[in-house]
Structures are given as C-alpha cells and as structure tokens.
Design a protein around this motif. Structure first.
Motif, PDB file in Angstrom:
ATOM      1  N   LYS B  57       0.833  -1.208   0.000  1.00  0.00           N
ATOM      2  CA  LYS B  57       0.000   0.000   0.000  1.00  0.00           C
ATOM      3  C   LYS B  57       0.869   1.260   0.000  1.00  0.00           C
ATOM      4  O   LYS B  57       0.648   2.191  -0.767  1.00  0.00           O
ATOM      5  N   SER B  58       1.851   1.246   0.907  1.00  0.00           N
ATOM      6  CA  SER B  58       2.735   2.415   0.959  1.00  0.00           C
ATOM      7  C   SER B  58       3.481   2.564  -0.357  1.00  0.00           C
ATOM      8  O   SER B  58       3.638   3.675  -0.877  1.00  0.00           O
ATOM      9  N   THR B  59       3.902   1.437  -0.909  1.00  0.00           N
ATOM     10  CA  THR B  59       4.623   1.481  -2.183  1.00  0.00           C
ATOM     11  C   THR B  59       3.768   2.153  -3.253  1.00  0.00           C
ATOM     12  O   THR B  59       4.257   3.005  -4.004  1.00  0.00           O
ATOM     13  N   PHE B 102       2.951  10.733   5.794  1.00  0.00           N
ATOM     14  CA  PHE B 102       3.664   9.458   5.889  1.00  0.00           C
ATOM     15  C   PHE B 102       3.097   8.600   7.006  1.00  0.00           C
ATOM     16  O   PHE B 102       2.551   9.102   7.992  1.00  0.00           O
ATOM     17  N   GLN B 103       3.324   7.306   6.821  1.00  0.00           N
ATOM     18  CA  GLN B 103       2.789   6.330   7.759  1.00  0.00           C
ATOM     19  C   GLN B 103       3.289   6.583   9.182  1.00  0.00           C
ATOM     20  O   GLN B 103       2.544   6.519  10.136  1.00  0.00           O
ATOM     21  N   ASN B 104       4.583   6.891   9.298  1.00  0.00           N
ATOM     22  CA  ASN B 104       5.137   7.111  10.638  1.00  0.00           C
ATOM     23  C   ASN B 104       5.116   8.589  11.034  1.00  0.00           C
ATOM     24  O   ASN B 104       5.795   8.996  11.947  1.00  0.00           O
ATOM     25  N   ALA B 178      -2.432   9.947   1.796  1.00  0.00           N
ATOM     26  CA  ALA B 178      -2.295   9.831   3.241  1.00  0.00           C
ATOM     27  C   ALA B 178      -2.151   8.367   3.621  1.00  0.00           C
ATOM     28  O   ALA B 178      -2.996   7.539   3.306  1.00  0.00           O
ATOM     29  N   ASP B 179      -1.031   8.052   4.281  1.00  0.00           N
ATOM     30  CA  ASP B 179      -0.729   6.674   4.653  1.00  0.00           C
ATOM     31  C   ASP B 179      -1.103   6.480   6.121  1.00  0.00           C
ATOM     32  O   ASP B 179      -0.373   6.886   7.009  1.00  0.00           O
ATOM     33  N   GLU B 180      -2.253   5.900   6.356  1.00  0.00           N
ATOM     34  CA  GLU B 180      -2.780   5.696   7.711  1.00  0.00           C
ATOM     35  C   GLU B 180      -2.701   6.948   8.574  1.00  0.00           C
ATOM     36  O   GLU B 180      -2.058   6.954   9.624  1.00  0.00           O
TER      37      GLU B 180
HETATM   38 MG   LIG Z   1       2.781   0.952   4.794  1.00  0.00          MG
END
Ligand SMILES: [Mg+2]
Ligand SMILES: Nc1ncnc2c1ncn2[C@@H]1O[C@H](COP(=O)(O)OP(=O)(O)OP(=O)(O)O)[C@@H](O)[C@H]1O
Lengths: 392, 235
Positions: B57-59, B102-104, B178-180
């Motif tokens: 997903k992030s990719t 980003f996710q983080n 938007a990643d999570e």
């Molecule tokens: Mg991810």
C-alpha cells in the motif's frame, strides 16, 4: 528556495545544533585570529624583538666610518649627516661618536691606559647597552658638558679592583670625573674595557680625541639591513663630502637571524594553516555526520518538493555560515589581540593591513566552508526520497 | 479555493494508472510488490486503499506521489504522463500537486509546529508575509492552532499525526496521499480529520487517496479498494 529563507533556515540549524559545531568553530576562529594577529603585528613584533633580544646583538647594527688611511685622518661627519641618516626609512636611530685609544688615568698613583668613547645619548639605544649599576649619560650631560663617565665592567675591575664603583671619582688627563654607571656585560665584547663620556665633554677636554668620524646606526628590523646599508653612502654624500667612506655590517649575524626568523615564521604560519586545515576537516566530518543523521529530514524535504539544488544549497549554506561565523568571531578575537599586543609594545599597527587581513580571513573561511561542505552537500542532494525516508 | 496554483477544471480523471507494477530487488533477487495495478481517480473523489500488512500500500502511494519510480506501467496525471519526468519536474510535481502524509508521520524534529508547516511554503516560494495565515488555517482544520509554537518532538502521537495532515494540506495540493493518517487517533479525532477531508473534497478540485485499516474510515470514502497479491480490487 529563496536566499533569505536559505540563510534563515541554515542559521536556525546551526543555533539548534550548536553543541555539534563548537569544536570546529573554535578551530576556525583561532586560526583566523592567529592569522590576523601575526600578519598585522608581524612588523611591530619584529621591531620589538630587535629592541629587546640581546641575542640579535649586532645584526641590525651598522657602523659607518672613514678608511684608516692618513689621507682620511681628518675627515669627520657633521650632525646634518646624522640627521639625514636618522630620517632614512627603516632606520631606528643613529649616533655620532668620537674616540681615542690612548686615554690615561691615574688612580691611587697607578697609571692606566684605556680606550675612551665620546658618545651622544642616542648611542646607548643604538648599541643596546644598559647599565648593571648607576645610569647612562643623558642629553643633559651632553648639553652641560658634564664630567661624568660610564665604565665597561672589565675596565672598572682593572681601575678599582671591583665593579660597584658608581659615585667614585676618576682622574683622566688631570680632570676629575664622576663614575655614574657601569655597563652590563652583555654583548659588549672589547667595549667591556672602554670608558664612555658625553660627546661634548670628550671633544672639549680630551687631548688627541679623534674627529667625529664614526656613526653607529640601528635599523628597525633585520629585514631592513640590506635595504638601508647600500643607501648609506648616497645619503651621506648628498649632505657632505665624504671620501674613503666605509659601511660595516655584520652580514653573518644578519644571515643567521634571518634564518632563525624564517624558521619561526614558517612554524607559525604552518600552525595557522594546520588549524585551518583542521577546521576544514572538521567541517567535512561534521557535515558528513549531519547528512547521515538528518537523512529522514532530507527525504521529507524532497517529498514536499525540495529540488536537489535546494538540498545542496541548504547544506552548503550551513557549512559556509559555520565557517563564516567562526571566522567573524576569530576576527574579533584577532582585533582584541592586536589591540592588546600593540598596547603592550606600544606600537601602531597599520589599520589598512588589519582590514585586509580580516577580509582575507572571511574570504578564506567562505572558501573553506564551500570546499569542505561541497561533498557532503552533494551526497545529501543525491539521496533517493524513499530510501531516505525509510532510513533508520 | 486554491489560490496557489489554480487547478484546471477538467472532466476526465485526475489520476489514471494502468498496469502499474513495481518490484524491489535486494541482494537475493526481486520481490514483486505491485503487479498490474489499475486505478482511476476523479477530482473531488475520496478513495480508500486497504490490505494486509506488507501488501504494498505504501509502495503504491509512493509511486503515486513520484517518490519512487515504477518498474513498468503507465501513470497519467491530468492527462500527462508523469513517470518519465526529469528530477526537477518531479520535484515541481511534488511541490505543486501532492500533499503527503507518511505512515510514521515524520516531522522535522528540531523544529516547531509552525516551522514544520512552513517548509512546503518555503519550497513553493510563498511570500513570507502570506505564510502565517495559511499555516494557522491549516492547523485550525486539525484543531491544533494552539500548538503553533510547540516543538515538534514534544507533541503526542496523535498530535503529530494531525500536524502531518495539516502539513499536507498547507500547500493546497490537488491530491492528498495519506498513509494511515488516523492510525493513532481516537475515534473523535479520526472522525474530525475525515470530516475535514470531506469538506475539502466537497469543493471538487482535490482528491484523496487514503491507506487505512479502519473500516469506519473507509466508509467515509466514495470508493474502497483492497490490495492483495499485488493487485488492486475494488470492493
Ligand atoms: Mg505501509
Ligand atoms: N527497499 C525495499 N527493498 C526490498 N523490499 C522492500 C523495500 N521496501 C519495501 N519492501 C517490501 O515490499 C513490501 C511492501 O511494502 P509496503 O511498505 O508497501 O507495505 P505496506 O502495505 O505499506 O505494509 P504496512 O501496512 O505494514 O505499512 C514489503 O513486503 C516490504 O518488505
């Protein structure tokens, strides 16, 4: 990215990470301060060495006299000549002297022969003589033709059997003189056996005293000797008729002093260069480390649209700000050192030279920042976004 | 609504991806992650992408944001092929078109909230006097205007996530990736973020691709996809 933003962000980074940058800044600041001080004060310091270091001895002393041939026995120098020599560039002072090798005294009924100089008050400074006891002859002694003598220590020993003879009376050619001082036995050589009295007194009272046929001249620094010495005959001949003129320089000593000075200077300059190189290497390492620890930040910035050049400019600007600030601080330290040293040795360093050094220092610092920051900045700008973001 | 770069009004899709594949290669061989992804997103649309961990997903989001090159396939943004842009044009694309969360939720750690939101504006060369108003407006959308001068590393996890969302909004991009973004938020705050996204999308020129594990979040969106074995299915 705008220039104003670039500078603002860079300075903010430096301030926030100041602990990381302290050492490097110190090295660069010290290097700059040293550079400015040495260059600005160099000449004044040399003059001061010249004045204080007896080690220099005769290196900067030039003796001018007439060849000892019967044809020139009655030649003498005028005071206008001495004035002209004093005004030469690179000359600290010049002194005119008369002398006899056949002065006689009788002390406690024992007769002694010795050499005697009649000297003006500039003589002492020019030859670098000081007393171990009592005082030297003064301008007033000369003006008033006082009957006072200063003795070389060996002569004092011969005449009185001891050296603390200030205040004693000495008879020379039926006149009574007061001993006002005994010279310190440093760099005196044969003159340790001589007596010295005011120039005017000698001319007035001593029989068979020579004409004023010798001049002692001291240059400001050892570098001035080879500039001044060849010009002396020309200067003298423009003032008076002077056949048979001789100029004597202790070239050997000049050479030796110059060699020592060369090595000292080389040492000082190389330590400054070493400090700056250290600073450069420091910038390099610090920036490399910064690029590594700030990898995620770089990735983030690229993700929000920072171009490669913007990242590069950012790190380069940080390196330059770093070295520039350090150099600026170094300039202030340099200014302070110059002020203090010139106060200590009471001299006036050339203002233009100081400014030149400051500007040169800042330019070199910027160059250093660019040179040392270039590779780390390039590394930063080439990073791929995602690998930078996923970097731990 | 976007004064920065007036978006051209178009009828077609804003993002059109066909047969997109991506494989990573490490020392031992290639790891296929995406194999032939097709996706079409229209202006004003909100799209959720779900899928198990490690499914790519992030990719996918990275490729959509031009943060990562695709291995093969086709990606058109507003009808323009963007996979073969030069590095400079890619940066320009990220600056003008995309807002990324980003996710983080990476923030600039040694900076304040304000400075974090300022960077996109700095790179977009927004006049300095215009920045505060935009930054405050973006922070108000995530209810964090009162943390304007707070150092980023003293924010709570949820606050960080909201700052990251505000930072993606501040440049008024055409696509928000938007990643999570709600992963660490409580229901109320997650809801607030989604309501905000809805408001922005309702104006019609911005689209949202959101990666999430939360079905409630996915329900807020117009369409939901799931990524499995490198292929994207609409559910
Ligand atoms: Mg991810
Ligand atoms: N640089 C890389 N080299 C090799 N493999 C990678 C690299 N980056 C990601 N991968 C692999 O690609 C796969 C997809 O990663 P990705 O981060 O897109 O997953 P994700 O769906 O976002 O998972 P999560 O929900 O846990 O965030 C993972 O199996 C990961 O290990």
């Amino acid at each position: 990215m705008r220039f104003s933003d670039l500078i603002r962000v860079s300075i903010r980074q430096l301030v926030r990470h100041r602990r990381r940058y302290w050492g490097v800044m110190l090295a660069i600041a010290l290097g700059t301060a040293g550079f400015i001080t040495i260059i600005t004060m160099g000449r004044d310091l040399k003059q001061n060495f010249n004045r204080d270091l007896e080690l220099l001895g005769r290196a900067t002393l030039v003796k001018v006299y007439f060849e000892r041939l019967p044809a020139y026995f009655h030649q003498n120098f005028t005071s206008a000549t001495v004035q002209a020599l004093r005004k030469m560039q690179g000359v600290r002072d010049a002194s005119l002297a008369v002398c006899t090798y056949m002065a006689q005294s009788s002390n406690n009924g024992v007769a002694h022969n010795f050499s005697l100089f009649g000297v003006d008050n500039a003589f002492w400074d020019v030859c670098g003589f000081t007393t171990q006891d009592g005082r030297l002859t003064s301008l007033a002694d000369n003006d008033l033709r006082q009957r006072v003598v200063v003795l070389g220590p060996e002569l004092a020993q011969t005449l009185f059997g001891r050296k603390d003879v200030v205040g004693k009376k000495l008879e020379i050619q039926q006149d009574i003189y007061t001993v006002v001082g005994v010279l310190k036995n440093v760099g005196l050589g044969d003159l340790s056996h001589f007596a010295f009295m005011p120039f005017t007194t000698a001319q007035d009272r001593i029989l068979r005293i020579s004409p004023a046929n010798r001049i002692y001249l001291r240059t400001l620094t050892w570098d001035d000797v080879d500039k001044v010495a060849p010009l002396i005959p020309q200067v003298i001949q423009s003032v008076q008729y002077a056949p048979g003129l001789k100029v004597e320089v202790a070239w050997d000593q000049v050479k030796r002093v110059k060699a020592v000075a060369f090595w000292v200077q080389l040492f000082i300059y190389s330590s400054i260069v070493a400090t700056l190189i250290l600073g450069g290497v420091g910038i390099w390492t610090v920036m490399m480390a910064a690029v590594r620890t700030r990898t995620r930040e770089i990735g983030l910035k690229k993700a929000m649209g920072a171009e490669d050049q913007a990242i590069m400019a950012q790190f380069l600007a940080e390196a330059v700000c770093l070295s520039f600030t350090a150099s600026l601080a170094g300039s202030f330290v340099g200014l302070l050192t110059v002020e203090v040293t010139s106060h200590l040795i009471s001299s006036h360093p050339p203002q233009g030279l100081f400014l030149f050094c400051v500007i040169l220092g800042l330019v070199v610092a910027v160059g250093l920042g660019v040179a040392a920051g270039l590779y780390p900045s390039l590394q930063a700008s080439r990073m791929e976004v995602v690998s930078a973001i996923r970097y731990e | 609504m976007n004064e920065l770069y007036p978006h051209p009004r178009i009828n077609g899709p804003i993002i059109q991806v066909t047969r997109l594949s991506k494989h990573y290669s490490n020392g031992h061989g290639v790891i296929p992650v995406l194999r032939g992804v097709n996706l079409e997103i229209h202006p004003g649309e909100m799209v959720a992408v779900m899928g198990p961990s490690g499914s790519g997903k992030s990719t996918l989001l990275f490729i959509l944001g031009l943060l990562l090159p695709a291995s093969s396939g086709n990606y058109q943004f507003l009808g323009q092929d963007v996979l073969n842009l030069s590095r400079t044009d890619q940066a320009d694309f990220r600056r003008r078109r995309v807002g990324f969360v980003f996710q983080n939720c990476d923030l600039f750690e040694n900076s304040t909230v304000y400075e974090n939101l300022e960077f996109p504006l700095v790179y977009a060369q927004v006049e300095r006097h215009e920045r505060p108003a935009r930054i405050v407006a973006a922070l108000e959308r995530v209810n964090l205007a009162h943390r304007l001068r707070h150092p980023a590393n003293r924010l709570s996890g949820g606050e960080r996530q909201r700052v990251a969302v505000a930072r993606a909004l501040v440049n008024q991009p055409q696509v928000i990736l938007a990643d999570e973004p709600t992963g660490q938020l409580d229901r109320q705050n997650g809801h607030m973020i989604m309501e905000n996204f809805k408001q922005i999308m309702a104006q019609g020129d911005t689209s949202l691709v959101i990666v999430t594990h939360d079905t409630q979040v996915a329900e807020c969106c117009h369409r939901t996809f799931s990524l499995e074995d490198g292929v994207l299915y609409e559910s």
